[in-house]
Design a protein around this motif. Sequence first.
Motif, PDB file in Angstrom:
ATOM      1  N   ASP A  57     -18.063  10.079 -31.844  1.00 38.03           N
ATOM      2  CA  ASP A  57     -17.956  10.211 -33.291  1.00 38.03           C
ATOM      3  C   ASP A  57     -16.826   9.311 -34.053  1.00 38.03           C
ATOM      4  O   ASP A  57     -16.945   9.358 -35.194  1.00 38.03           O
ATOM      5  N   LEU A  58     -15.869   8.673 -33.295  1.00 40.77           N
ATOM      6  CA  LEU A  58     -15.103   7.987 -33.741  1.00 40.77           C
ATOM      7  C   LEU A  58     -15.454   6.796 -34.670  1.00 40.77           C
ATOM      8  O   LEU A  58     -15.039   6.468 -35.573  1.00 40.77           O
ATOM      9  N   GLY A  59     -16.507   6.283 -34.043  1.00 43.80           N
ATOM     10  CA  GLY A  59     -17.254   5.006 -34.764  1.00 43.80           C
ATOM     11  C   GLY A  59     -17.901   5.542 -36.021  1.00 43.80           C
ATOM     12  O   GLY A  59     -17.915   4.932 -37.061  1.00 43.80           O
ATOM     13  N   ASN A  60     -18.651   6.807 -36.132  1.00 38.85           N
ATOM     14  CA  ASN A  60     -18.951   7.359 -37.350  1.00 38.85           C
ATOM     15  C   ASN A  60     -18.132   7.557 -38.453  1.00 38.85           C
ATOM     16  O   ASN A  60     -18.155   7.123 -39.520  1.00 38.85           O
ATOM     17  N   GLY A  61     -16.804   8.200 -38.029  1.00 37.14           N
ATOM     18  CA  GLY A  61     -15.904   8.462 -38.944  1.00 37.14           C
ATOM     19  C   GLY A  61     -15.277   7.304 -39.506  1.00 37.14           C
ATOM     20  O   GLY A  61     -14.714   7.329 -40.724  1.00 37.14           O
ATOM     21  N   ILE A  62     -14.690   6.429 -38.988  1.00 34.42           N
ATOM     22  CA  ILE A  62     -13.952   5.340 -39.123  1.00 34.42           C
ATOM     23  C   ILE A  62     -14.693   4.444 -40.531  1.00 34.42           C
ATOM     24  O   ILE A  62     -14.045   4.278 -41.435  1.00 34.42           O
ATOM     25  N   CYS A  63     -15.859   3.997 -40.138  1.00 35.23           N
ATOM     26  CA  CYS A  63     -16.561   3.379 -41.266  1.00 35.23           C
ATOM     27  C   CYS A  63     -16.582   4.267 -42.690  1.00 35.23           C
ATOM     28  O   CYS A  63     -16.421   3.980 -43.631  1.00 35.23           O
ATOM     29  N   ALA A 171     -10.288  -3.871 -26.486  1.00 42.59           N
ATOM     30  CA  ALA A 171     -11.467  -4.134 -27.002  1.00 42.59           C
ATOM     31  C   ALA A 171     -11.793  -3.018 -27.984  1.00 42.59           C
ATOM     32  O   ALA A 171     -12.402  -3.357 -29.100  1.00 42.59           O
ATOM     33  N   ASP A 172     -11.586  -1.772 -27.774  1.00 43.59           N
ATOM     34  CA  ASP A 172     -11.895  -0.738 -28.487  1.00 43.59           C
ATOM     35  C   ASP A 172     -11.290  -0.826 -29.780  1.00 43.59           C
ATOM     36  O   ASP A 172     -11.778  -0.101 -30.827  1.00 43.59           O
ATOM     37  N   ALA A 173      -9.943  -0.949 -29.752  1.00 43.07           N
ATOM     38  CA  ALA A 173      -9.172  -1.033 -31.045  1.00 43.07           C
ATOM     39  C   ALA A 173      -9.452  -2.153 -31.768  1.00 43.07           C
ATOM     40  O   ALA A 173      -9.671  -1.954 -33.169  1.00 43.07           O
ATOM     41  N   SER A 174     -10.135  -3.152 -31.319  1.00 44.93           N
ATOM     42  CA  SER A 174     -10.504  -4.360 -32.142  1.00 44.93           C
ATOM     43  C   SER A 174     -11.794  -4.204 -32.713  1.00 44.93           C
ATOM     44  O   SER A 174     -12.093  -4.377 -33.923  1.00 44.93           O
ATOM     45  N   LEU A 175     -12.611  -3.183 -32.100  1.00 40.35           N
ATOM     46  CA  LEU A 175     -13.809  -2.916 -32.667  1.00 40.35           C
ATOM     47  C   LEU A 175     -13.769  -1.614 -33.864  1.00 40.35           C
ATOM     48  O   LEU A 175     -14.175  -1.732 -34.945  1.00 40.35           O
ATOM     49  N   GLN A 176     -12.692  -0.710 -33.585  1.00 43.86           N
ATOM     50  CA  GLN A 176     -12.291   0.197 -34.583  1.00 43.86           C
ATOM     51  C   GLN A 176     -11.874  -0.682 -35.823  1.00 43.86           C
ATOM     52  O   GLN A 176     -12.166  -0.244 -37.020  1.00 43.86           O
ATOM     53  N   ASP A 177     -11.019  -1.618 -35.873  1.00 46.49           N
ATOM     54  CA  ASP A 177     -10.460  -2.424 -36.845  1.00 46.49           C
ATOM     55  C   ASP A 177     -12.027  -2.878 -37.756  1.00 46.49           C
ATOM     56  O   ASP A 177     -11.587  -3.048 -38.852  1.00 46.49           O
ATOM     57  N   SER A 178     -12.753  -3.395 -36.759  1.00 47.87           N
ATOM     58  CA  SER A 178     -13.709  -4.136 -37.367  1.00 47.87           C
ATOM     59  C   SER A 178     -14.662  -3.430 -38.279  1.00 47.87           C
ATOM     60  O   SER A 178     -15.163  -3.281 -39.099  1.00 47.87           O
ATOM     61  N   LEU A 179     -14.809  -1.842 -37.862  1.00 50.82           N
ATOM     62  CA  LEU A 179     -15.544  -0.833 -38.393  1.00 50.82           C
ATOM     63  C   LEU A 179     -15.060  -0.364 -39.667  1.00 50.82           C
ATOM     64  O   LEU A 179     -15.521  -0.362 -40.743  1.00 50.82           O
ATOM     65  N   ALA A 180     -13.791  -0.398 -39.569  1.00 50.14           N
ATOM     66  CA  ALA A 180     -12.862   0.001 -40.830  1.00 50.14           C
ATOM     67  C   ALA A 180     -12.932  -1.178 -41.899  1.00 50.14           C
ATOM     68  O   ALA A 180     -13.372  -0.815 -43.207  1.00 50.14           O
ATOM     69  N   ALA A 181     -12.957  -2.416 -41.541  1.00 51.08           N
ATOM     70  CA  ALA A 181     -13.128  -3.440 -42.481  1.00 51.08           C
ATOM     71  C   ALA A 181     -14.692  -3.613 -42.928  1.00 51.08           C
ATOM     72  O   ALA A 181     -14.834  -3.545 -44.238  1.00 51.08           O
ATOM     73  N   LEU A 182     -15.533  -3.062 -42.164  1.00 43.44           N
ATOM     74  CA  LEU A 182     -17.092  -3.077 -42.377  1.00 43.44           C
ATOM     75  C   LEU A 182     -17.081  -2.326 -43.634  1.00 43.44           C
ATOM     76  O   LEU A 182     -17.815  -2.250 -44.480  1.00 43.44           O
TER      77      LEU A 182
END
Length: 194
Positions: A57-63, A171-182
């Motif tokens: 669910d973290l991926g959904n919420g970040i973006c 790696a997961d933190a990097s993906l989280q940052d990318s989702l926020a930027a997206l």
Amino acid sequence: LKWGKTWTDEKGAHAELSAVFDPDKADSLAAEICGILERQGKPRFAVAVKAETGLGDLGNGICASEMEDFFMRNGLTVVDRQQVETALAKESSDLFDKPETVAALGKRLSADILISGKISAIRNAPIEAYGIKAVSFSAECQFDAVDLASGRKLASKRQSFKTLGTREDNADASLQDSLAALGRIMAQKLMGQV
């Protein structure tokens, strides 16, 4: 609720609003009427994002949170994140593949414009250099903005990207940052079209 006559005078613009209600629910109706009046002339946005990233669910919420923040900073009204998450939990996994289901979700949330997005990310095979393993993700996303009153698609954006390679433990933190930027980038692009 029913709108009555409207007029202007030296004090400003006025409108009559009449309502028939249950006296036991007067407080909640008053809050609903205040909400209607506050956003008069401003569309109410709902942001629903489904992310298949391995982050749960973290991926959904970040973006979605980044998009909502952008809209609110620009003076728009946004449906509460918890309300959206509760509504999404009741939907099937193919929600974002069916336009009629997306529209029904937006109407259930009392939104005027629904931003729906689907993100998929896969972890690429690690690359080793100088004894350090680096991991990156490849991702694709599709976002649509739909006017729920007319059912018309107002904007659509599709994008592919790859995250920078980073240590495996980061790696997961990097993906989280990318989702926020997206989320920030897509909100700006969609807003420009809406």
